[in-house]
Every structure is written in structure tokens, then in C-alpha cells.
Design an enzyme around this catalytic site. Structure first.
Site, PDB file in Angstrom:
ATOM      1  N   ASP A   1       0.793  -1.236   0.000  1.00  0.00           N
ATOM      2  CA  ASP A   1       0.000   0.000   0.000  1.00  0.00           C
ATOM      3  C   ASP A   1       0.829   1.292   0.000  1.00  0.00           C
ATOM      4  O   ASP A   1       0.269   2.380  -0.013  1.00  0.00           O
ATOM      5  CB  ASP A   1      -0.952   0.009   1.210  1.00  0.00           C
ATOM      6  CG  ASP A   1      -0.223  -0.197   2.533  1.00  0.00           C
ATOM      7  OD1 ASP A   1       0.920  -0.712   2.528  1.00  0.00           O
ATOM      8  OD2 ASP A   1      -0.792   0.153   3.572  1.00  0.00           O
TER       9      ASP A   1
ATOM     10  N   GLU B   1      10.692  -3.994  12.627  1.00  0.00           N
ATOM     11  CA  GLU B   1      11.891  -3.443  11.963  1.00  0.00           C
ATOM     12  C   GLU B   1      13.095  -3.538  12.892  1.00  0.00           C
ATOM     13  O   GLU B   1      14.169  -3.994  12.512  1.00  0.00           O
ATOM     14  CB  GLU B   1      11.682  -1.961  11.583  1.00  0.00           C
ATOM     15  CG  GLU B   1      10.554  -1.700  10.605  1.00  0.00           C
ATOM     16  CD  GLU B   1       9.207  -1.475  11.274  1.00  0.00           C
ATOM     17  OE1 GLU B   1       9.059  -1.771  12.493  1.00  0.00           O
ATOM     18  OE2 GLU B   1       8.289  -0.984  10.584  1.00  0.00           O
TER      19      GLU B   1
HETATM   20  N1  UDP Z   1      -0.678  -7.560   5.779  1.00  0.00           N
HETATM   21  C1  UDP Z   1      -0.790  -8.945   5.803  1.00  0.00           C
HETATM   22  N2  UDP Z   1      -1.708  -9.518   6.675  1.00  0.00           N
HETATM   23  C2  UDP Z   1      -2.501  -8.778   7.496  1.00  0.00           C
HETATM   24  C3  UDP Z   1      -2.379  -7.375   7.466  1.00  0.00           C
HETATM   25  C4  UDP Z   1      -1.446  -6.799   6.607  1.00  0.00           C
HETATM   26  O1  UDP Z   1      -0.115  -9.635   5.060  1.00  0.00           O
HETATM   27  O2  UDP Z   1      -3.312  -9.352   8.243  1.00  0.00           O
HETATM   28  C5  UDP Z   1       0.301  -6.928   4.868  1.00  0.00           C
HETATM   29  C6  UDP Z   1      -0.264  -5.742   4.068  1.00  0.00           C
HETATM   30  O3  UDP Z   1      -0.778  -6.166   2.812  1.00  0.00           O
HETATM   31  C7  UDP Z   1       0.942  -4.821   3.936  1.00  0.00           C
HETATM   32  C8  UDP Z   1       1.761  -5.120   5.191  1.00  0.00           C
HETATM   33  O4  UDP Z   1       1.340  -6.404   5.658  1.00  0.00           O
HETATM   34  O5  UDP Z   1       1.701  -5.119   2.786  1.00  0.00           O
HETATM   35  C9  UDP Z   1       1.558  -4.082   6.304  1.00  0.00           C
HETATM   36  O6  UDP Z   1       0.201  -4.005   6.609  1.00  0.00           O
HETATM   37  P1  UDP Z   1      -0.584  -2.616   6.748  1.00  0.00           P
HETATM   38  O7  UDP Z   1      -0.351  -1.805   5.522  1.00  0.00           O
HETATM   39  O8  UDP Z   1      -2.005  -2.917   7.098  1.00  0.00           O
HETATM   40  O9  UDP Z   1       0.151  -1.988   7.999  1.00  0.00           O
HETATM   41  P2  UDP Z   1       0.511  -0.466   8.298  1.00  0.00           P
HETATM   42  O10 UDP Z   1       1.189   0.072   7.087  1.00  0.00           O
HETATM   43  O11 UDP Z   1      -0.780   0.214   8.540  1.00  0.00           O
HETATM   44  O12 UDP Z   1       1.388  -0.561   9.465  1.00  0.00           O
HETATM   45 MN    MN Z   2       0.557   0.068   5.147  1.00  0.00          MN
END
Ligand code: UDP
Ligand code: MN
Length: 326
Positions: free
Chosen positions: A184, A267
Site C-alpha cells: 500500500d 523493523e
Molecule cells: N498484511 C498482511 N496480513 C494482514 C495485514 C497486513 O499480510 O493481516 C500486509 C499488508 O498487505 C501490507 C503489510 O502487511 O503489505 C503491512 O500491513 P498494513 O499496511 O495494514 O500496515 P501499516 O502500514 O498500517 O502498518
Molecule cells: Mn501500510
């Protein structure tokens, strides 16, 4: 008669211009291909028969040069170190649009291998079809989040997927660089050319993170001087997932490196597991961390759409549309 002579002259001038331009850009391509490091050069963009080219160099201690190819056939001619892009993804209404956006970015990057790893037990055919359409080198894998973490309120999102990506790298890669690119975020093409020559671990700013608006290494008098991040929380490496890349060789020398299932500390845990590795070893990119080349964008969650009235629309195009809309 005079009209057709005029036309003929115009066509000849046009052909001459096209020939001259293609000659110019060919010259440039040769220069790009034979120079992997041009420390004092500026950024240059050009277009030639193979696509759009860029020479993005002079960024701190590691310059980078590359060609952004639209024509994937010419990738193999470049002999650039490979980039392994590890993308965790999961089933939701936004999945296809996110992966469409990211795939169309990566299609402009040469010598990329895209590891798309679904948090699922089985591969989504729609994701598979999207990958096939890209003409990218890719591996479509699955790595479901263990059930014990699924029940938690704050989940370690994308961790099992990223660890699966690391396992794949250990089994298949020998050189180049890998990067955790969530589905995203928004990526500037210059980022990929800069990270490509990472020797250990490179870092750069990430936009749209926390109340501070940006997460970045701090650079004072040209050298690393700590981290700027809205959430330090005792982390040795308070950085975002989108803010660093790692050399494949560096990883292979560290057989125990892994990402912990620890929300908020993914991280930090991963970078600590790369020991011996200290903040002073970080290679600072994005012109000594003065540019934002990746944005932590977040897509609004969409409600599940209403079911289709099959009595009314069961024999129409709407049936096909519903398959990708959810
Ligand atoms: N993701 C996943 N399983 C989940 C939630 C998220 O594989 O249950 C993936 C999502 O597609 C993205 C990454 O993990 O590539 C980080 O997730 P998200 O963008 O929701 O987290 P944020 O950026 O809000 O911390
Ligand atoms: Mn994200």
C-alpha cells in the site's frame, strides 16, 4: 503538386529529427550501461527505443545508475545487481488495486524479482493472474499468519510473509539487494536505483509516518547522528519498514536473521538480528536523507459491497465485475 512537395519535405525533416534523437539516446544508453557509479553526476532522464532511462547519482556515499525499462526483454542486458522486492499482501477489497499500483511501478524498474507473499493458506487466482500480466520476474508464495497471532488485538501484520521472503532469498539468491515493500505504500522510481548498490544496509526517509510526518535518520555535518521518528520506544533502530534495504550477501552471512512477531518492533527486531551491524554502518541514501522517495500511504478501508441481485443481473457483465470487487 506544390502541396505534395511540401509534404514530402516535412516528412523528410521529421524522419531526420527522429533519427537524430534515437542516435542521441543510444549514445546515452551506452554511457549508462558502462558506468555503474558516477559519483558527481546529477539526475538525468531520457527516452530511447528501450524505454525511459534515468541516471540517479550522487546520493551520499552510494551513487546509483540504471535504466527504467518498459521493454522487459532488455533487462538481461544491463547486468545490474538484482533487486528482490518482498511484498506481503492479504485478501481484502483493496488488494487488487494496491497490487495493480505497485506492479505498475515495478514494471518500470530493471532487473527486479518480485516476491509476492500472501497471508493466506492458498494462492488467490486473481493475484496470480495479475502477476502473469505484469511480465515481471516474480514468485507467488503463501505464508499465513499463525492462528495464535490472529486472535490478538494488535497483530504482527505481514511478518510471516516477510520471513517467508527471507527464506526464499536464502534458498535462491546469491547477490543483489532486497527490500520489504508493503503493497500500500507509494514508491518513487529513483529509490530503487539508489538502493541497488547497498553494501550492508541502506536507509532513507519515509514520508507520512506518525505525527512528525516523516521518519528518517538524522544527518548532521554529513554523517549519521541518530533517528527522527515519532515513536522511539527504546528501539535501537526506530525506522519504518519502507525505510531500509539490505544486501543479499550481508543477509546470507547472518543465518539467524529473522523478523520477530512483535507488533511495533518488527523493523527493530529484524535489524538487530543482523548483528554485527551498528547504526554507524548505515549507508545514507536519498541525497544524504534530504529527499522523500517513499511514502507510507494508507488506503481507506472499503465496506464489503452489497450482493448482486442475480435474478435481475445474473446474465450480465456485472457478474464478472463482482468477482474483483468483493
Ligand atoms: N498484511 C498482511 N496480513 C494482514 C495485514 C497486513 O499480510 O493481516 C500486509 C499488508 O498487505 C501490507 C503489510 O502487511 O503489505 C503491512 O500491513 P498494513 O499496511 O495494514 O500496515 P501499516 O502500514 O498500517 O502498518
Ligand atoms: Mn501500510
Amino acid at each position: 503538386m506544390r502541396g505534395s512537395i511540401k509534404m514530402c519535405v516535412l516528412v523528410m525533416i521529421g524522419a531526420a529529427i527522429i533519427f537524430y534523437q534515437s542516435h542521441l539516446s543510444n549514445t546515452l544508453v551506452v554511457r549508462i550501461e558502462t558506468n555503474q557509479e558516477l559519483p558527481n553526476a546529477k539526475e538525468e532522464m531520457f527516452v530511447d527505443g528501450n524505454g525511459i532511462g534515468v541516471a540517479a547519482v550522487g546520493a551520499g556515499n552510494s551513487g546509483a545508475v540504471g535504466i527504467l525499462n518498459i521493454n522487459s526483454n532488455s533487462h538481461s542486458q544491463l547486468a545490474l545487481p538484482p533487486l528482490y522486492i518482498i511484498t506481503p499482501t492479504y485478501y481484502r477489497a483493496e488488494q487488487l488495486p494496491e497490487l495493480t499500483r505497485l506492479s505498475h511501478t515495478l514494471m518500470l524498474v530493471p532487473n527486479v524479482h518480485w516476491l509476492v507473499i500472501e497471508d493466506a493458506h492458498t494462492k488467490s487466482p486473481l493475484v496470480g493472474e495479475l502477476l502473469e500480466r505484469t511480465s515481471l520476474k516474480f514468485s507467488h508464495l503463501v505464508a499465513p499468519m499463525p492462528d495464535k497471532y490472529k486472535k490478538r488485538k494488535v497483530k504482527p501484520r505481514g511478518v510471516s510473509n516477510r520471513n517467508r521472503g527471507l527464506q526464499w532469498i536464502r534458498e535462491h539468491a546469491t547477490n543483489g539487494v532486497f527490500y520489504f515493500a508493503d503493497d500500500d505504500n507509494t514508491y518513487d522510481l529513483r529509490l530503487f536505483e539508489q538502493m541497488r548498490f547497498t553494501k550492508k544496509v541502506s536507509m532513507w526517509p519515509v514520508g507520512l509516518i506518525t505525527k512528525l510526518g516523516v521518519s528518517s535518520p538524522i544527518v548532521r555535518n554529513g554523517t549519521f547522528d541518530g533517528f527522527y521518528d515519532g515513536w522511539i520506544a527504546g528501539r535501537k533502530f526506530p525506522v519504518d519498514m519502507a525505510g531500509f534495504a539490505v544486501s543479499v550477501k550481508f543477509l546470507l552471512e547472518r543465518p539467524n536473521a529473522t523478523m520477530p512477531f512483535k507488533p511495533g518492533f518488527e523493523e527493530d527486531g529484524f535489524l538487530r538480528s543482523l548483528a554485527p551491524f551498528e547504526p554507524k554502518d548505515i549507508e545514507l541514501l536519498a541525497s544524504n536523507c534530504t529527499k522523500v522517495l517513499v511514502w507510507h500511504t494508507q488506503t481507506k478501508k472499503n465496506e464489503r459491497s452489497q450482493p448482486l441481485d442475480m435474478v435481475k443481473y445474473g446474465t450480465t457483465n456485472l457478474v464478472d465485475l463482482k468477482k474483483v470487487i468483493f
